[in-house]
Scaffold this active site. Structure first.
Site, PDB file in Angstrom:
ATOM      1  N   CYS A  66       0.803  -1.221  -0.032  1.00 51.20           N
ATOM      2  CA  CYS A  66      -0.049  -0.032   0.027  1.00 51.20           C
ATOM      3  C   CYS A  66       1.099   1.230   0.128  1.00 51.20           C
ATOM      4  CB  CYS A  66      -1.007  -0.046   1.178  1.00 51.20           C
ATOM      5  SG  CYS A  66      -1.801   1.409   1.567  1.00 51.20           S
ATOM      6  N   CYS A  69       0.063   3.842   2.680  1.00 53.31           N
ATOM      7  CA  CYS A  69       0.410   3.298   3.966  1.00 53.31           C
ATOM      8  C   CYS A  69       1.902   3.576   4.442  1.00 53.31           C
ATOM      9  CB  CYS A  69       0.130   1.764   3.905  1.00 53.31           C
ATOM     10  SG  CYS A  69      -1.315   1.266   3.936  1.00 53.31           S
TER      11      CYS A  69
END
Length: 142
Positions: A66, A69
């Protein structure tokens, strides 16, 4: 949880209820500061900390693939350093521990959850600056 002594390198076992506390190394008696880094946890460690922590908890649900993230990670680290001694910051890899994410209805990551005394105080998906993460934790103590 284990905390390594910065002075002698000894590993010190720290119960979940004392993660936000300062202590002393069991070997050399040097002061051990409160936990100031995000902790990567598995489902069992997560449950132990949520059940036993005496301070608010910020949980960062994330995954290695991600991009957002990865962008949020430095902010989470900053927040952990700022709230050391007053809160604990956990990171849960949703790929490795999907059952924890499912328990809290995480559908998008990064997803931030604030818990106090085992209860959800707030939850939000998306990248957030460290200052906002800290404000959430401060609000959880009220």
């Amino acid at each position: 949880m284990n905390r390594t002594c910065p002075s002698c390198g000894a590993h010190n076992r720290i119960p979940a209820r004392h993660l936000a506390d300062a202590g002393k190394c069991g070997s050399c008696k040097t002061a051990l500061p409160p936990q100031a880094e995000p902790l990567d946890v598995d489902a069992a460690t997560f449950a132990d900390i949520v059940q036993n922590a005496r301070v608010p908890i910020l949980v960062d649900f994330w995954a290695a693939w991600c991009g957002p993230c990865r962008s949020a990670a430095p902010e989470v680290k900053k927040a952990a350093a700022e709230v050391a001694g007053r809160a604990v910051v956990l990171k849960v890899d949703t790929e490795a521990h999907p059952e924890v994410a499912q328990r809290y209805g995480v559908q998008g990551i990064p997803n931030f959850l604030v818990l106090n005394a085992g209860k959800v105080v707030s939850q939000q998906a998306g990248v957030v600056p460290a200052a906002q993460l800290v404000r959430w934790l401060q609000g959880a103590r009220s």
